[in-house]
Every structure is written in structure tokens, then in C-alpha cells.
Design a protein around this motif. Structure first.
Motif, PDB file in Angstrom:
ATOM      1  N   ARG A   1       0.804  -1.234   0.000  1.00 20.73           N
ATOM      2  CA  ARG A   1       0.000   0.000   0.000  1.00 20.73           C
ATOM      3  C   ARG A   1       0.832   1.276   0.000  1.00 20.73           C
ATOM      4  O   ARG A   1       0.284   2.364  -0.215  1.00 20.73           O
ATOM      5  CB  ARG A   1      -0.905   0.009   1.240  1.00 20.73           C
ATOM      6  N   VAL A   2       2.130   1.155   0.334  1.00 19.46           N
ATOM      7  CA  VAL A   2       2.998   2.331   0.479  1.00 19.46           C
ATOM      8  C   VAL A   2       4.356   2.019  -0.136  1.00 19.46           C
ATOM      9  O   VAL A   2       4.861   0.895   0.046  1.00 19.46           O
ATOM     10  CB  VAL A   2       3.214   2.657   1.984  1.00 19.46           C
ATOM     11  N   GLY A   3       4.952   3.011  -0.830  1.00 17.59           N
ATOM     12  CA  GLY A   3       6.282   2.805  -1.392  1.00 17.59           C
ATOM     13  C   GLY A   3       7.377   3.047  -0.365  1.00 17.59           C
ATOM     14  O   GLY A   3       7.108   3.281   0.821  1.00 17.59           O
ATOM     15  N   ARG A   4       8.610   2.975  -0.809  1.00 16.99           N
ATOM     16  CA  ARG A   4       9.716   3.266   0.093  1.00 16.99           C
ATOM     17  C   ARG A   4      10.825   4.006  -0.655  1.00 16.99           C
ATOM     18  O   ARG A   4      11.981   3.637  -0.624  1.00 16.99           O
ATOM     19  CB  ARG A   4      10.223   1.996   0.783  1.00 16.99           C
ATOM     20  N   GLU A   5      10.388   5.047  -1.352  1.00 15.12           N
ATOM     21  CA  GLU A   5      11.326   5.911  -2.058  1.00 15.12           C
ATOM     22  C   GLU A   5      11.192   7.327  -1.513  1.00 15.12           C
ATOM     23  O   GLU A   5      10.110   7.725  -1.104  1.00 15.12           O
ATOM     24  CB  GLU A   5      11.007   5.925  -3.563  1.00 15.12           C
ATOM     25  N   PRO A   6      12.298   8.093  -1.534  1.00 11.55           N
ATOM     26  CA  PRO A   6      12.203   9.496  -1.127  1.00 11.55           C
ATOM     27  C   PRO A   6      11.144  10.192  -1.971  1.00 11.55           C
ATOM     28  O   PRO A   6      10.919   9.801  -3.119  1.00 11.55           O
ATOM     29  CB  PRO A   6      13.594  10.064  -1.438  1.00 11.55           C
ATOM     30  N   SER A   7      10.486  11.194  -1.401  1.00 11.63           N
ATOM     31  CA  SER A   7       9.348  11.749  -2.142  1.00 11.63           C
ATOM     32  C   SER A   7       9.740  12.836  -3.129  1.00 11.63           C
ATOM     33  O   SER A   7       9.114  12.986  -4.166  1.00 11.63           O
ATOM     34  CB  SER A   7       8.300  12.292  -1.185  1.00 11.63           C
ATOM     35  N   GLY A   8      10.748  13.634  -2.802  1.00  7.44           N
ATOM     36  CA  GLY A   8      11.099  14.750  -3.682  1.00  7.44           C
ATOM     37  C   GLY A   8       9.982  15.777  -3.791  1.00  7.44           C
ATOM     38  O   GLY A   8       9.952  16.568  -4.724  1.00  7.44           O
ATOM     39  N   ALA A   9       9.049  15.738  -2.841  1.00  4.59           N
ATOM     40  CA  ALA A   9       7.934  16.699  -2.864  1.00  4.59           C
ATOM     41  C   ALA A   9       7.601  17.062  -1.420  1.00  4.59           C
ATOM     42  O   ALA A   9       8.133  16.467  -0.480  1.00  4.59           O
ATOM     43  CB  ALA A   9       6.724  16.067  -3.542  1.00  4.59           C
ATOM     44  N   ALA A  10       6.708  18.014  -1.245  1.00  2.73           N
ATOM     45  CA  ALA A  10       6.315  18.418   0.107  1.00  2.73           C
ATOM     46  C   ALA A  10       5.703  17.227   0.848  1.00  2.73           C
ATOM     47  O   ALA A  10       5.079  16.360   0.228  1.00  2.73           O
ATOM     48  CB  ALA A  10       5.315  19.558   0.031  1.00  2.73           C
TER      49      ALA A  10
ATOM     50  N   LEU B   1      -0.571  16.768  -2.226  1.00  2.00           N
ATOM     51  CA  LEU B   1      -1.713  16.067  -2.809  1.00  2.00           C
ATOM     52  C   LEU B   1      -1.443  15.746  -4.272  1.00  2.00           C
ATOM     53  O   LEU B   1      -1.867  14.714  -4.789  1.00  2.00           O
ATOM     54  CB  LEU B   1      -2.967  16.941  -2.702  1.00  2.00           C
ATOM     55  N   ALA B   2      -0.680  16.640  -4.921  1.00  2.18           N
ATOM     56  CA  ALA B   2      -0.394  16.456  -6.346  1.00  2.18           C
ATOM     57  C   ALA B   2       0.387  15.157  -6.554  1.00  2.18           C
ATOM     58  O   ALA B   2       0.106  14.384  -7.478  1.00  2.18           O
ATOM     59  CB  ALA B   2       0.400  17.644  -6.874  1.00  2.18           C
ATOM     60  N   GLN B   3       1.349  14.896  -5.660  1.00  5.13           N
ATOM     61  CA  GLN B   3       2.136  13.679  -5.823  1.00  5.13           C
ATOM     62  C   GLN B   3       1.270  12.432  -5.631  1.00  5.13           C
ATOM     63  O   GLN B   3       1.406  11.451  -6.368  1.00  5.13           O
ATOM     64  CB  GLN B   3       3.282  13.665  -4.806  1.00  5.13           C
ATOM     65  N   LEU B   4       0.373  12.492  -4.667  1.00  9.06           N
ATOM     66  CA  LEU B   4      -0.489  11.335  -4.402  1.00  9.06           C
ATOM     67  C   LEU B   4      -1.398  11.047  -5.600  1.00  9.06           C
ATOM     68  O   LEU B   4      -1.686   9.892  -5.923  1.00  9.06           O
ATOM     69  CB  LEU B   4      -1.310  11.603  -3.132  1.00  9.06           C
TER      70      LEU B   4
ATOM     71  N   ILE C   1      -0.822   5.635  -4.156  1.00  5.54           N
ATOM     72  CA  ILE C   1       0.194   4.871  -3.408  1.00  5.54           C
ATOM     73  C   ILE C   1       1.249   5.878  -2.930  1.00  5.54           C
ATOM     74  O   ILE C   1       2.052   6.367  -3.733  1.00  5.54           O
ATOM     75  CB  ILE C   1       0.880   3.792  -4.290  1.00  5.54           C
ATOM     76  N   PRO C   2       1.241   6.223  -1.645  1.00  5.51           N
ATOM     77  CA  PRO C   2       2.199   7.227  -1.160  1.00  5.51           C
ATOM     78  C   PRO C   2       3.632   6.779  -1.408  1.00  5.51           C
ATOM     79  O   PRO C   2       3.938   5.584  -1.381  1.00  5.51           O
ATOM     80  CB  PRO C   2       1.901   7.302   0.342  1.00  5.51           C
TER      81      PRO C   2
ATOM     82  N   ASN D   1       6.292   7.041   0.402  1.00  3.42           N
ATOM     83  CA  ASN D   1       6.940   6.374   1.542  1.00  3.42           C
ATOM     84  C   ASN D   1       6.063   6.546   2.791  1.00  3.42           C
ATOM     85  O   ASN D   1       5.120   7.333   2.777  1.00  3.42           O
ATOM     86  CB  ASN D   1       8.373   6.914   1.744  1.00  3.42           C
ATOM     87  N   PRO D   2       6.350   5.806   3.865  1.00  2.00           N
ATOM     88  CA  PRO D   2       5.459   5.849   5.034  1.00  2.00           C
ATOM     89  C   PRO D   2       5.607   7.102   5.885  1.00  2.00           C
ATOM     90  O   PRO D   2       4.883   7.265   6.866  1.00  2.00           O
ATOM     91  CB  PRO D   2       5.885   4.612   5.842  1.00  2.00           C
ATOM     92  N   PHE D   3       6.536   7.998   5.518  1.00  2.00           N
ATOM     93  CA  PHE D   3       6.759   9.175   6.358  1.00  2.00           C
ATOM     94  C   PHE D   3       6.164  10.455   5.791  1.00  2.00           C
ATOM     95  O   PHE D   3       6.058  11.446   6.492  1.00  2.00           O
ATOM     96  CB  PHE D   3       8.263   9.346   6.637  1.00  2.00           C
ATOM     97  N   VAL D   4       5.814  10.477   4.487  1.00  2.00           N
ATOM     98  CA  VAL D   4       5.009  11.616   4.028  1.00  2.00           C
ATOM     99  C   VAL D   4       3.627  11.432   4.674  1.00  2.00           C
ATOM    100  O   VAL D   4       3.269  10.325   5.075  1.00  2.00           O
ATOM    101  CB  VAL D   4       4.898  11.695   2.487  1.00  2.00           C
ATOM    102  N   ASN D   5       2.869  12.520   4.772  1.00  3.87           N
ATOM    103  CA  ASN D   5       1.604  12.412   5.509  1.00  3.87           C
ATOM    104  C   ASN D   5       0.668  11.351   4.927  1.00  3.87           C
ATOM    105  O   ASN D   5       0.027  10.606   5.666  1.00  3.87           O
ATOM    106  CB  ASN D   5       0.905  13.776   5.558  1.00  3.87           C
TER     107      ASN D   5
END
Ligand code: GLU
Length: 305
Positions: free
Chosen positions: A87-96, A100-103, A109-110, A112-116
Motif C-alpha cells: 500500500r505504500v512505497g519506500r522511495e524518497p518523495s522529492g515533494a512536500a 496532494l499532487a504527488q499522491l 500509493i504514497p 513512503n510511510p513518512f510523508v503524511n
């Protein structure tokens, strides 16, 4: 047991970073956090055999915020292994961290587990695995040995009252079929866990299981060796908003920061470090906290590299 004079090093670090006390800006978007004085600085180290060292305001409680996401992730992995990675990736997000745009781009699929968004999915999974209660708070109490740890109700209320983005994120997740629970219950559990008040000393002690390959304070296992390595790996690559590269470059440890100005950093097989300074840099990490960890790792050689 470490042969380093940790207390002496902490005092040197405190002195070295003291010109930075008060620098940076406190998080504005949660009013209760905006009211915290930026003048605080505290730092604590707990070694894997339980020795505790500290300087400055290390006994003052602050808002754990996103650092709680590490404990939520560890609980979910402990309970059902690799399931969360569906359900969640594990790559750096490179975004805020609240993008919402990235999601939208990643089809729910977020990154990584540390973005909101990722933390909301982890919270959703944790809710489905537990029968109520506050598993993150319980874990922090057990690992720190401080049964008095609690949620700061004013912080939680303040975040909930300004929670439009979190709600938007949860609804977007649900629209992609990646949120099973009721939106309000997931947000509530997430906000409660972010609003836990904890001191540097207690947080460094609570994080020790990650320095001990998954072994808890009572000697039982929360994570396997491999799971502990993986949580540390995700902290290294994604624990510092859009500045994980900079943190790895300057500090060289897995860690997680929060908008309350705290940072938890793990020194595998040595101990855990927590630093707190509410003033944030442009990336959202504690400005003095990163500087203090930079000083500490330079003086001790504590780096995974
Ligand atoms: N509770 C905060 C939020 O959801 C956590 C932010 C953070 O520390 O990164 O916005």
C-alpha cells in the motif's frame, strides 16, 4: 558500553551550537506549535545498555509530530510483516510532505510511510490490526519506561481544527481504494499520535530498539534483524522531508524529524540520539538539531558510513 566521554561531547556540542539557539522558524500551520518559544535546545543520548546522557532542555516535553510515524511503522511491520508495502512505497518523495499532487500522480500509493499520505495509510493499517487503544503511545511508554507520557490535547485540537489537508489526503487515498477505515477515525488516530508530548531523554530511550536490531527494552523482539534494518533504511532515505540527502551528507545516520523541532537519530549497535530545537530550516527540519547532530557525529565518529 562506549569508551567515548558522551557527556563531555554533549557539552562541547551544546557550546558549539549555542549561537544558533533561536534560529529558524517554528511551524506556523498548527497554531499550538506556533506558540512554542524557539529559544529551546535539548539533546540526549541513550546507549544500547541504557546509559542516559543529556544537555540543555532534554527533560522538557515537546510535540513528537512526525517522529511518531517511525513507531507506527514499526508496529505495523511487527504485526503483519511486509503487508504494508503493498500500500505504500519506500522511495524518497522529492515533494512536500503533505503533497496532494504527488499522491494523485502515484495513483494513491504514497511514496513512503513518512510523508503524511503514507503515515495515514500506516495508521489505517494499524487501526485494522489493533482493537482500539493507542498502540503508538503504549509503545513509547513501554520503551521509554515513562508511563506518564500522554497526548497533548491542545495540540491535537489545534491540528484537528486546521486539518483540511489531512482530510483531503485521506479522501484522495480512499478514492484510490487505499484507505479502509473511516476517514475521521484514521485522522483522529493520526493526529493523536502526532500530538504525544515527550522529552529528548525519553524519546532517545524509546528509539533504542532500532539501535538493538529490533530488541525491546524488556528483551523481547519487536522486529526481526532484517525488519529493523529496513525501518532504519527508510529513515535514512525518507526521514527528513525533502532534505534526507543533506542529512545523510552532514550526519550520516538514519533518523526522523518532526515539525515540533525534534529529531530522533539511530546509531546502530551504539545507541539513539534525540535533539530538540523548535526553529525549523527551509526544509522543515530543526535547524539547530541538524547542526548539533553534525557536530556530535563529527566528534564521535558515530556514522554508518
Ligand atoms: N501532524 C503533522 C501533520 O500531519 C505532522 C507533520 C510533521 O511533523 O511532519 O501535518
Amino acid at each position: 558500553m562506549t569508551t567515548i566521554d558522551v557527556q563531555g561531547v554533549l557539552q562541547e556540542v551544546h557550546e558549539a551550537v549555542s549561537p544558533l539557539i533561536g534560529s529558524g522558524s517554528v511551524a506556523e500551520y498548527i497554531p499550538r506549535l506556533a506558540a512554542v518559544s524557539p529559544e529551546h535546545f535539548g539533546m540526549a543520548v541513550t546507549t544500547i545498555d541504557g546509559e542516559r546522557f543529556s544537555v540543555g532542555d532534554a527533560a522538557t516535553e515537546f510535540s513528537i509530530q512526525s517522529i511518531s510515524k517511525v513507531f507506527a511503522l514499526a508496529l505495523v511491520i511487527s504485526a503483519d510483516g511486509d503487508e504494508i508495502w503493498r500500500r505504500v512505497g519506500r522511495e524518497p518523495s522529492g515533494a512536500a510532505f503533505d503533497s496532494l499532487a504527488q499522491l494523485e500522480r502515484t495513483r494513491g500509493i504514497p511514496r513512503n510511510p513518512f510523508v503524511n499520505a503514507g503515515a495515514l495509510v500506516v495508521t489505517d493499517q494499524l487501526l485494522s490490526l489493533s482493537d482500539g487503544g493507542s498502540p503508538v503511545l503504549d509503545l513509547l511508554r513501554a520503551e521509554s519506561g515513562n508511563d506518564d507520557l500522554a497526548v497533548d490535547a491542545l495540540t491535537a485540537a489545534s491540528e484537528l481544527a486546521h486539518g483540511d489537508r489531512s482530510h483531503a489526503t485521506a479522501f484522495l487515498l480512499r478514492s484510490f481504494g487505499n484507505l479502509a477505515g473511516d476517514v475521521d477515525s484514521v485522522i483522529d488516530a493520526y493526529v493523536q499520535q502526532c500530538s504525544i508530548a515527550i522529552s529528548c531523554g525519553d524519546l532517545a530511550t524509546a528509539g533504542l530498539f532500532l539501535a538493538r536490531d529490533g530488541i525491546r527494552a524488556d528483551g523481547t523482539r519487536l522486529l526481526t534483524d532484517s525488519q529493523a534494518k529496513r525501518v532504519n533504511a527508510v529513515m535514512l532515505t525518507s526521514g527528513f522531508y525533502d532534505a534526507a540527502g543533506e542529512f545523510a551528507y552532514r550526519v550520516g545516520l538514519p533518523g526522523k524529524s518532526g515539525v515540533g523541532g525534534g529529531i530522533l537519530a539511530i546509531v546502530p549497535d551504539v545507541g539513539a540520539i534525540c535533539v530538540w530545537g523548535p526553529g525549523l530550516d527551509a526544509s522543515g527540519n530543526s535547524l539547530i538539531g541538524v547542526a548539533a547532530l553534525d557536530e556530535l557525529t563529527t566528534r564521535t565518529g558515530w556514522s554508518i558510513f
